[in-house]
Design a protein around this motif. Sequence first.
Motif, PDB file in Angstrom:
ATOM      1  N   CYS A   1      54.001 -17.272  -9.057  1.00 13.08           N
ATOM      2  CA  CYS A   1      53.868 -18.180  -7.905  1.00 13.08           C
ATOM      3  C   CYS A   1      53.444 -19.589  -8.301  1.00 13.08           C
ATOM      4  O   CYS A   1      52.989 -20.362  -7.456  1.00 13.08           O
ATOM      5  N   SER A   2      53.590 -19.942  -9.571  1.00  8.33           N
ATOM      6  CA  SER A   2      53.321 -21.323  -9.974  1.00  8.33           C
ATOM      7  C   SER A   2      54.531 -22.184  -9.640  1.00  8.33           C
ATOM      8  O   SER A   2      55.641 -21.685  -9.460  1.00  8.33           O
ATOM      9  N   ASP A   3      54.314 -23.488  -9.553  1.00  9.96           N
ATOM     10  CA  ASP A   3      55.373 -24.424  -9.173  1.00  9.96           C
ATOM     11  C   ASP A   3      55.316 -25.610 -10.127  1.00  9.96           C
ATOM     12  O   ASP A   3      54.311 -26.333 -10.152  1.00  9.96           O
ATOM     13  N   ILE A   4      56.356 -25.778 -10.909  1.00 10.22           N
ATOM     14  CA  ILE A   4      56.404 -26.836 -11.925  1.00 10.22           C
ATOM     15  C   ILE A   4      57.465 -27.843 -11.528  1.00 10.22           C
ATOM     16  O   ILE A   4      58.636 -27.495 -11.364  1.00 10.22           O
ATOM     17  N   GLY A   5      57.070 -29.107 -11.360  1.00  7.26           N
ATOM     18  CA  GLY A   5      57.957 -30.141 -10.866  1.00  7.26           C
ATOM     19  C   GLY A   5      58.974 -30.609 -11.889  1.00  7.26           C
ATOM     20  O   GLY A   5      58.951 -30.229 -13.064  1.00  7.26           O
ATOM     21  N   ALA A   6      59.862 -31.479 -11.428  1.00  6.80           N
ATOM     22  CA  ALA A   6      60.882 -32.062 -12.296  1.00  6.80           C
ATOM     23  C   ALA A   6      60.246 -32.925 -13.372  1.00  6.80           C
ATOM     24  O   ALA A   6      59.175 -33.510 -13.177  1.00  6.80           O
ATOM     25  N   ALA A   7      60.919 -33.011 -14.516  1.00  5.98           N
ATOM     26  CA  ALA A   7      60.520 -33.877 -15.633  1.00  5.98           C
ATOM     27  C   ALA A   7      59.196 -33.473 -16.259  1.00  5.98           C
ATOM     28  O   ALA A   7      58.539 -34.283 -16.903  1.00  5.98           O
ATOM     29  N   CYS A   8      58.793 -32.208 -16.076  1.00  7.14           N
ATOM     30  CA  CYS A   8      57.575 -31.715 -16.721  1.00  7.14           C
ATOM     31  C   CYS A   8      57.907 -31.146 -18.099  1.00  7.14           C
ATOM     32  O   CYS A   8      59.010 -30.661 -18.344  1.00  7.14           O
ATOM     33  N   LEU A   9      56.913 -31.186 -18.979  1.00  7.81           N
ATOM     34  CA  LEU A   9      57.021 -30.559 -20.292  1.00  7.81           C
ATOM     35  C   LEU A   9      55.839 -29.617 -20.469  1.00  7.81           C
ATOM     36  O   LEU A   9      54.682 -30.043 -20.383  1.00  7.81           O
ATOM     37  N   ILE A  10      56.125 -28.349 -20.728  1.00  6.50           N
ATOM     38  CA  ILE A  10      55.106 -27.357 -21.030  1.00  6.50           C
ATOM     39  C   ILE A  10      55.281 -27.001 -22.498  1.00  6.50           C
ATOM     40  O   ILE A  10      56.291 -26.421 -22.892  1.00  6.50           O
ATOM     41  N   GLY A  11      54.295 -27.356 -23.322  1.00  5.68           N
ATOM     42  CA  GLY A  11      54.434 -27.267 -24.772  1.00  5.68           C
ATOM     43  C   GLY A  11      54.228 -25.875 -25.339  1.00  5.68           C
ATOM     44  O   GLY A  11      53.911 -24.915 -24.633  1.00  5.68           O
ATOM     45  N   HIS A  12      54.386 -25.795 -26.649  1.00  8.16           N
ATOM     46  CA  HIS A  12      54.236 -24.533 -27.355  1.00  8.16           C
ATOM     47  C   HIS A  12      52.844 -23.922 -27.104  1.00  8.16           C
ATOM     48  O   HIS A  12      51.821 -24.611 -27.209  1.00  8.16           O
ATOM     49  N   HIS A  13      52.821 -22.636 -26.759  1.00  7.56           N
ATOM     50  CA  HIS A  13      51.581 -21.865 -26.578  1.00  7.56           C
ATOM     51  C   HIS A  13      50.691 -22.387 -25.450  1.00  7.56           C
ATOM     52  O   HIS A  13      49.503 -22.051 -25.393  1.00  7.56           O
ATOM     53  N   ALA A  14      51.240 -23.194 -24.560  1.00  7.93           N
ATOM     54  CA  ALA A  14      50.485 -23.630 -23.375  1.00  7.93           C
ATOM     55  C   ALA A  14      50.464 -22.499 -22.349  1.00  7.93           C
ATOM     56  O   ALA A  14      51.266 -21.568 -22.407  1.00  7.93           O
ATOM     57  N   HIS A  15      49.528 -22.593 -21.407  1.00  5.99           N
ATOM     58  CA  HIS A  15      49.408 -21.568 -20.364  1.00  5.99           C
ATOM     59  C   HIS A  15      49.270 -22.236 -19.004  1.00  5.99           C
ATOM     60  O   HIS A  15      48.410 -23.104 -18.811  1.00  5.99           O
ATOM     61  N   ILE A  16      50.117 -21.816 -18.068  1.00  5.02           N
ATOM     62  CA  ILE A  16      50.031 -22.234 -16.671  1.00  5.02           C
ATOM     63  C   ILE A  16      49.641 -20.991 -15.867  1.00  5.02           C
ATOM     64  O   ILE A  16      50.370 -20.002 -15.861  1.00  5.02           O
ATOM     65  N   GLY A  17      48.508 -21.036 -15.205  1.00  3.06           N
ATOM     66  CA  GLY A  17      48.017 -19.875 -14.481  1.00  3.06           C
ATOM     67  C   GLY A  17      48.762 -19.623 -13.189  1.00  3.06           C
ATOM     68  O   GLY A  17      49.516 -20.471 -12.702  1.00  3.06           O
ATOM     69  N   PRO A  18      48.557 -18.435 -12.601  1.00  4.81           N
ATOM     70  CA  PRO A  18      49.243 -18.101 -11.354  1.00  4.81           C
ATOM     71  C   PRO A  18      48.890 -19.061 -10.224  1.00  4.81           C
ATOM     72  O   PRO A  18      47.741 -19.500 -10.103  1.00  4.81           O
ATOM     73  N   ALA A  19      49.892 -19.400  -9.431  1.00  3.99           N
ATOM     74  CA  ALA A  19      49.756 -20.261  -8.254  1.00  3.99           C
ATOM     75  C   ALA A  19      49.307 -21.682  -8.583  1.00  3.99           C
ATOM     76  O   ALA A  19      48.871 -22.420  -7.703  1.00  3.99           O
ATOM     77  N   ALA A  20      49.425 -22.081  -9.843  1.00  2.00           N
ATOM     78  CA  ALA A  20      49.178 -23.487 -10.193  1.00  2.00           C
ATOM     79  C   ALA A  20      50.368 -24.335  -9.738  1.00  2.00           C
ATOM     80  O   ALA A  20      51.497 -23.846  -9.642  1.00  2.00           O
ATOM     81  N   ARG A  21      50.111 -25.620  -9.455  1.00  5.35           N
ATOM     82  CA  ARG A  21      51.178 -26.519  -9.013  1.00  5.35           C
ATOM     83  C   ARG A  21      51.126 -27.813  -9.809  1.00  5.35           C
ATOM     84  O   ARG A  21      50.077 -28.451  -9.876  1.00  5.35           O
ATOM     85  N   LEU A  22      52.246 -28.175 -10.402  1.00  6.94           N
ATOM     86  CA  LEU A  22      52.350 -29.383 -11.210  1.00  6.94           C
ATOM     87  C   LEU A  22      53.336 -30.337 -10.562  1.00  6.94           C
ATOM     88  O   LEU A  22      54.483 -29.963 -10.276  1.00  6.94           O
TER      89      LEU A  22
END
Length: 206
Positions: free
Chosen positions: A99-120
């Motif tokens: 249930c996370s939401d990642i916007g356009a033009a985002c970069l999530i790098g190597h070994h990064a973590h986005i938790g549940p229901a986070a919004r970028l």
Amino acid sequence: MTVRGLLLLGCGGHARSAANVALACGVTQLVFVDANAKEGERCLGFPLLPDWPSRLPEGWQVLPAAGDNDRRRLQCAQATARGWPLATLIAPTATVGECSDIGAACLIGHHAHIGPAARLGQGCIVNTGAIVEHETVLGAYCHVAINAAVAGRCCLGQAVLIGAGATVIDGLKLGDGVLLGAGACAVSDLAAAGVYLGVPARRAAH
């Protein structure tokens, strides 16, 4: 949609890191654009142009790849004005919660973590090994640098920079334009734009 190629805006350190993520994602056709490029120059073995191409090939996308938040905002605006699609890159080794939401033009790098229901928001960077935990909201053009951690239920405004190895404890609010220095720890809300350093983080003298 399959990304056939990627136009990276910039050729600095962050653009090179973004290219590395793109290659890990299986995108093998890359072109960099930088106003200071010299004729025939290449970046990581790929073409480096001094100006935007006149057209974007079919199936290609654009990644604003400046590490600086304000510059990345401008790059996003320039690409959008041309009607060219913005890429979002998520490294194969990154983890993205439900249930996370990642916007356009985002970069999530190597070994990064986005938790549940986070919004970028648009144009965010969550760099190598960084953590953005559950239900946290990042405004547009934020940058969470390498090995930094933003705990759960935080709310960051636009163009916030969390420096390398810095920590934001749970439930805090950081205003637009806050810069939390490398290794600092925010233990209370930071409302006003400015540079904050130390443990606990305090606003630096002008």
